[in-house]
Design a protein around this motif. Structure first.
Motif, PDB file in Angstrom:
ATOM      1  N   GLY A 186      35.553  41.215  34.435  1.00  9.55           N
ATOM      2  CA  GLY A 186      36.627  40.433  33.833  1.00  9.55           C
ATOM      3  C   GLY A 186      36.135  39.564  32.703  1.00  9.55           C
ATOM      4  O   GLY A 186      34.953  39.193  32.648  1.00  9.55           O
ATOM      5  N   GLU A 192      39.276  39.360  41.420  1.00 10.76           N
ATOM      6  CA  GLU A 192      40.325  38.470  41.922  1.00 10.76           C
ATOM      7  C   GLU A 192      39.843  37.019  41.969  1.00 10.76           C
ATOM      8  O   GLU A 192      40.598  36.101  41.617  1.00 10.76           O
ATOM      9  CB  GLU A 192      40.774  38.938  43.308  1.00 10.76           C
ATOM     10  CG  GLU A 192      41.556  40.247  43.272  1.00 10.76           C
ATOM     11  CD  GLU A 192      41.821  40.817  44.645  1.00 10.76           C
ATOM     12  OE1 GLU A 192      41.349  40.202  45.637  1.00 10.76           O
ATOM     13  OE2 GLU A 192      42.476  41.875  44.747  1.00 10.76           O
ATOM     14  N   GLN A 236      39.747  35.653  38.379  1.00  6.70           N
ATOM     15  CA  GLN A 236      41.080  35.327  37.885  1.00  6.70           C
ATOM     16  C   GLN A 236      41.583  34.021  38.497  1.00  6.70           C
ATOM     17  O   GLN A 236      42.216  33.199  37.808  1.00  6.70           O
ATOM     18  CB  GLN A 236      42.051  36.470  38.192  1.00  6.70           C
ATOM     19  CG  GLN A 236      41.739  37.778  37.493  1.00  6.70           C
ATOM     20  CD  GLN A 236      41.759  37.653  35.980  1.00  6.70           C
ATOM     21  OE1 GLN A 236      42.723  37.177  35.396  1.00  6.70           O
ATOM     22  NE2 GLN A 236      40.689  38.065  35.339  1.00  6.70           N
ATOM     23  N   ARG A 269      42.455  30.297  36.501  1.00  7.08           N
ATOM     24  CA  ARG A 269      43.798  29.702  36.557  1.00  7.08           C
ATOM     25  C   ARG A 269      43.755  28.209  36.862  1.00  7.08           C
ATOM     26  O   ARG A 269      44.769  27.518  36.732  1.00  7.08           O
ATOM     27  CB  ARG A 269      44.657  30.413  37.609  1.00  7.08           C
ATOM     28  CG  ARG A 269      45.116  31.804  37.212  1.00  7.08           C
ATOM     29  CD  ARG A 269      46.243  32.287  38.127  1.00  7.08           C
ATOM     30  NE  ARG A 269      45.793  32.430  39.514  1.00  7.08           N
ATOM     31  CZ  ARG A 269      45.329  33.561  40.039  1.00  7.08           C
ATOM     32  NH1 ARG A 269      45.228  34.647  39.280  1.00  7.08           N
ATOM     33  NH2 ARG A 269      44.958  33.625  41.305  1.00  7.08           N
ATOM     34  N   ALA A 290      45.155  36.534  31.791  1.00  7.67           N
ATOM     35  CA  ALA A 290      44.935  37.435  32.923  1.00  7.67           C
ATOM     36  C   ALA A 290      45.027  38.890  32.472  1.00  7.67           C
ATOM     37  O   ALA A 290      45.877  39.252  31.662  1.00  7.67           O
ATOM     38  CB  ALA A 290      45.966  37.158  34.010  1.00  7.67           C
ATOM     39  N   GLN A 291      44.117  39.707  32.976  1.00  5.67           N
ATOM     40  CA  GLN A 291      44.122  41.135  32.678  1.00  5.67           C
ATOM     41  C   GLN A 291      43.437  41.882  33.815  1.00  5.67           C
ATOM     42  O   GLN A 291      42.693  41.295  34.604  1.00  5.67           O
ATOM     43  CB  GLN A 291      43.393  41.421  31.358  1.00  5.67           C
ATOM     44  CG  GLN A 291      41.954  40.952  31.318  1.00  5.67           C
ATOM     45  CD  GLN A 291      41.268  41.191  29.995  1.00  5.67           C
ATOM     46  OE1 GLN A 291      40.079  40.967  29.869  1.00  5.67           O
ATOM     47  NE2 GLN A 291      41.991  41.640  28.987  1.00  5.67           N
ATOM     48  N   THR A 292      43.688  43.167  33.912  1.00  7.56           N
ATOM     49  CA  THR A 292      43.071  43.984  34.951  1.00  7.56           C
ATOM     50  C   THR A 292      41.651  44.365  34.527  1.00  7.56           C
ATOM     51  O   THR A 292      41.276  44.218  33.364  1.00  7.56           O
ATOM     52  CB  THR A 292      43.880  45.263  35.194  1.00  7.56           C
ATOM     53  OG1 THR A 292      43.824  46.076  34.005  1.00  7.56           O
ATOM     54  CG2 THR A 292      45.338  44.939  35.520  1.00  7.56           C
TER      55      THR A 292
END
Length: 327
Positions: free
Chosen positions: A120, A272, A275, A279, A297-299
């Motif tokens: 990520g 996860e 992310q 946040r 946020a992105q996959t």
């Protein structure tokens, strides 16, 4: 021969092995995680990685040992992670220069960007062109005017030959047909000292670490290299606002990577948690103070596609500018 019996035993063995692997993934992490920062302490990447390491350790309930593995323009640390066991216990805090660019321009590189699993993006930070305090230029256009008046008479400092800083300056020279002499340094620290002391005229450096020096007027900020003005200091113009440089757009992206082949459940857990960390308002504010804009946020697939597109852009820029740091 009792083939059905043998087949049954093999099936049971395979199921048992699969169950063991699944258990190992679901129990992750069971021991401390090593997070490699591929540059020396004191640079812009160090505090970014350490904040992330602390937050990951808190969330994963395991120590995250941050280790600086500096050398070879970030490739020493990158190579160590690329060759590590793909089990989620060795991670890389990678940036544009060492993940995508260095392997494209350094024959000694032992990996490519595709040799990592992209977990990520953390965020992006700016590159800023700064000048010695007494340089008779107030902006990017002024520096280019000086360079045209005296070809080869100006010098620019950069942290590392073959770095993104180096490519960005060579792109500016190519687009404006100017001649400014490159002075590579082993790191940003000495380059910033020399530009403040007047030993070099300008330097292209990471904006986060330069913000205090800019605020104290020990150096002049001329332009950032991103298309838009940087969150670190929106009073600094973008180089793209200068005639002839409309296509200039460089930022340093920072991300978390694992060795290729890391199990999907482990990668998903790390993704996860990352992310969730990004946040947190306090993390966003902490990074903002460092001049880092937290990534939306992105996959994992989206981040991997971003890395691939960025690597292709760098390939194009290398070809366009005939960039060859070894020449």
């Amino acid at each position: 021969m009792q083939f059905p019996a043998i087949a049954k035993l093999l099936t049971l063995a395979a199921l048992a092995a699969g169950s063991a692997f699944a258990h190992a993934d679901s129990a992750y992490p069971e021991r401390p995680i090593r997070m490699i920062i591929p540059y020396a302490p004191g640079g812009s990447l160090d505090p970014i990685g350490r904040v992330l390491g602390e937050e990951l350790a808190r969330r994963l309930k395991q120590p995250v040992v941050v280790e600086n593995v500096a050398g070879a323009n970030g490739m020493l640390g990158g190579n160590r992670v690329a060759k590590a066991a793909p089990d989620g216990y060795t991670l890389l805090i990678g940036i544009t220069s060492n993940v995508s660019l260095a392997p494209l321009v350094t024959p000694e590189a032992q990996y490519q960007a595709s040799d990592f699993d992209a977990i990520g993006m953390v965020g992006t930070s700016g590159l800023v062109l700064v000048a010695r305090p007494d340089l008779p230029a107030a902006d990017m256009a002024g520096v280019l005017a000086l360079a045209r008046q005296k070809p080869g008479g100006l010098s620019y400092g950069i942290p590392g030959s073959g770095s993104l800083y180096h490519l960005a300056m060579e792109a500016i020279k190519s687009d404006t047909q100017t001649n400014i002499v490159a002075v590579p340094y082993r790191g940003a620290g000495q380059a910033s000292i020399d530009v403040m002391g007047g030993q070099i005229d300008v330097a292209l450096l990471g904006l986060p670490a330069m913000l205090p020096h800019i605020a104290s007027k020990k150096m002049k900020a001329l332009a950032v290299m991103s298309k838009q003005r940087d969150v670190g200091d929106k009073s600094i113009p973008s180089a793209s606002e200068t005639a002839g440089l409309e296509g200039i757009d460089y930022t340093i992206w920072t991300g978390v990577f694992a060795p290729k082949g890391t199990p999907e459940p482990v990668r998903q857990r790390l993704h996860e948690e990352l992310q969730a960390i990004l946040r947190q308002p306090e993390v966003i504010e902490n990074y903002r103070k460092m001049g880092v804009e937290v990534a939306p946020a992105q996959t994992m697939a989206e981040f991997a596609a971003f890395i691939a597109s960025q690597t292709d852009k760098l390939k194009s820029d290398i070809a366009r500018t005939k960039f060859n740091p070894g020449s």
